[in-house]
Motif scaffolding. Sequence first.
Motif: not given
Length: 390
Positions: A12-27
Amino acid sequence: MTSSVTTNEDPGEEFHARVFLARVVEPGDEVAGRWIRELGAAEVVRRLRDGGPQLVGVTDRRWAGLRARAGLVEPGRDLAVARDAGVRFVCPGDAEWPAQLDDLGDARPTGLWVRGLPSLRQWALTSVAVVGARACTEYGAHMAATLAAGLAELGWVVVSGGAYGVDGAAHRGALGAGGATAAVLACGVDRPYPRGHTELISRIAEQGLVVGELPPGEHPTPSRFILRNRVIAALTRGTVVVEAAHRSGSLVTARAAQKLGRHTMGVPGPATSSLSAGVHELLRGEAVLVTDAAEVVELVGDMGELAPDRRGPVLPRDLLAPAARRVLAALPGNRAAPPQEIARGAQTTQDDVIARLYELRALGYVERHSDGWKLTRQAMISVRAGRGRR
């Protein structure tokens, strides 16, 4: 929604979006966490990638930096690298997502990269964090390993950070007991850190779980270590600090656990040890002193899981009736005494004292000397031992 990166079904789109953000946004970025909560991950990605309206809470400069990072992200590549390394991505909404991480609010992870076969959610339900100093003493390493082995034998999952010192000792203690352990890393789970623990972390991945917020290939930084600690605190039922100096990162984990309402525990050390000073500071506050796994489980476990009573050895005099013990204690240690003197010391009558003295003589505790009574050598040893335990 599924978290497996090996499935042929599109998660799903939300899953892929979170994979995307895991690299863009710092923990631990609470501003980005609020964006995701209010708009959804997919909309945040569209704004970052396609140049939509700038989101609130950031400067123009930071927004430009986030957009520049977003332009380099290839979530499909990250998922492929993860799949080849036996890693899956778990995010909120997945069946494997540990709900207790939601207690972090907007600072909760965008998702977690997980290496290992067990279910992260199931393991987190009965997990305890064991953390402490990297440059620990032999005492600290021994206590961490013993505590972790005991927890593993009682069916609990030992969670730590995979670092040198207490972390490594805790992981090894759990593995040595044939138990379960999970390492939460401050880097990509496909790149074990520290390098000297490559074999240990690989073993954890084979028998347990290796978890991290950062995507494959990412390296650790000082700030990422600190932010990683909030995940350890939130994931577990309680945190035990074995050794920690006043500025130890493990105290960050303990304070995060306290803030989240988790149990916080400390293992005491020598009062002269600087590596125990941070633990002692915690113990002066709201942390609970623990010395073994049973005491930890008494706090974090279900009602009725009580630690055994701590008692010294049972001495022969402990088996005497209370009245006989009082008479025995009233006899002087270095001379014979008449019954009336013993009665005053035992706060009873002379007749009662005489009856008790004959009982004690039959048991070998006293002997008669003309008109008085005296302790035997056996009784003198017993009485001194009893007084020493007070």
